[in-house]
Scaffold this active site. Sequence first.
Site, PDB file in Angstrom:
ATOM      1  N   ASP A  96       0.865  -1.173   0.000  1.00 51.50           N
ATOM      2  CA  ASP A  96       0.000   0.000   0.000  1.00 51.50           C
ATOM      3  C   ASP A  96       0.906   1.228   0.000  1.00 51.50           C
ATOM      4  OD1 ASP A  96      -2.232   1.781   0.324  1.00 51.50           O
ATOM      5  OD2 ASP A  96      -3.326   0.185   1.336  1.00 51.50           O
TER       6      ASP A  96
ATOM      7  N   HIS B 118       1.308   1.719  -3.481  1.00 52.89           N
ATOM      8  CA  HIS B 118       0.362   2.581  -4.182  1.00 52.89           C
ATOM      9  C   HIS B 118       0.868   4.008  -4.284  1.00 52.89           C
ATOM     10  CE1 HIS B 118      -3.196  -0.303  -3.051  1.00 52.89           C
ATOM     11  NE2 HIS B 118      -2.346  -0.832  -3.911  1.00 52.89           N
TER      12      HIS B 118
END
Length: 518
Positions: free
Chosen positions: A287, A321
């Site tokens: 993430d 991300h």
Amino acid sequence: NGRILVWELVGADIFETEEYEVWLNGLFERKESRMIASLYHLKPDTDYTLTLKRKGTVFAETSFHTRREFVTLDVRSFGAKGDGQTDDTGAIQTAILCCPPDGRVYIPEGHYRIRNLFLKSNLVLEIGKGALLEAFRERERFPVLPGVIQSYDEADEYNLGSWEGNPLDSMCSIFTGIYLENVEICGEGTIDGGGDFETWWVSGTDKNRVAPYRPRMIFLNHCSNVVIQGIRVQNSPAWNLHPYFSEKIRIYDCFIVSPAKSHNTDGIDPESCRDVEIAGVHFHVGDDCIALKSGKIYMGRKWKRPSEQIRIRQCWMEEGHGAVTIGSEIAGGVRQISVSQCRFTRTDRGLRIKTRRGRGTDSIVDEVCFDGIQMDAVKSPFVVNCFYYCDPDGRTEYVGTQEALPVDERTPEIRSLCFRNIDCRDAEYAGMSIYGLPEKKIGRIELENIQIRYAESAGEGISAMMLACPPTSKRGIFARNVRQMVIHQVTLDGAGKDFELEEINEIITDEAVEKNID
């Protein structure tokens, strides 16, 4: 401390530099190439001279005296087996609780299975080389931190658990610190959170998002003066390092790693924290590598505690991300942020700011500067998104409409951002996507000395997670709803169109850029 030295080279290189030699008290130790590195196995209360040489020539030297150490508590003396099967939680926890001021808890080489460990003030916890602390995976082994406990006079509350910006019941983290000060977690060893796709990273939301929520690897709630140094942190069930309402946090020379598709495995998420330094850290996560937060609307309105005075430098962010993200839970605001001399590699987004209507008037982003960044194969290098479609109402017209709405207590604000001395190679979707609110435009954005080059075979995708962002490929710099933009020495190589600027009140630029702006 008494056993470990961390040093940082001063210069323009990012994360790594030309190889050099490390000498200690006239004896050769090893070769090194990192800008921030560590040396272990020092003796307490001892004088040392560190000398750095390159091609036989000294280019840096410093003398220092290590800290006094009263006693070392080896966890094996307290019954820890380190055999990979025995539950060593009780033995290690006993050593922690017995450690006196100026003492050290030492975990030597071995494979230690643990549940949760609770830290205490005035503690040095060193995880030695070859030591692996691996958490059990069974959910029933984890005690719960209640989100909110009401005080007897009902005038206040005690917040222990937290999940994505709200005070919710959550499982105790692998390492948990509550209202502590003067703590060091250090060493050459590894903490493994036991994260897997069967228990903690299950596809969908049924198992991932039910209370009590998944544990973090290290959770620091209302802590002060904490150092995390050297360790490898891997396979966290959720966020890796989560300082929460804490201050004077230092994180140096660590490696934080989780599989690319693991859920919510952010690297470091300071939430409502003050005076945080993150330096020399290598990220490879599923993430955001670093996400700066300050709670959703309940916590933001109640405590009005921003994340502020945060310095990030000499870090390497791989995969993930976003490399450095602000948001989206920032109801308390984020300000005075410096990100410098960092390398971003193959992250979806580079410098990412995400907020939305509903965060509230205390959600102010201000004094944020990114300087000296190298990006390689980052799909969307710069994203500033005021319409981020998170939360149950994220895709409603209120959050997503591009029409101006009344400014009220729900309206957030972005005041000033600067991006300087940044080189982006092999970008894909868009060089820069800036979407400000029409009713509360972004105050000022400064772009200086930025180069963006696009991959020849760039793919198409959505750069900003919002309803009104179309898929693009090789889009240049798009900005909408900004009061003032300063653009100097910005070049794009391979963009379909260099600049698309809409609803910008004032543009200050140089002649070379101006001819490419409509």
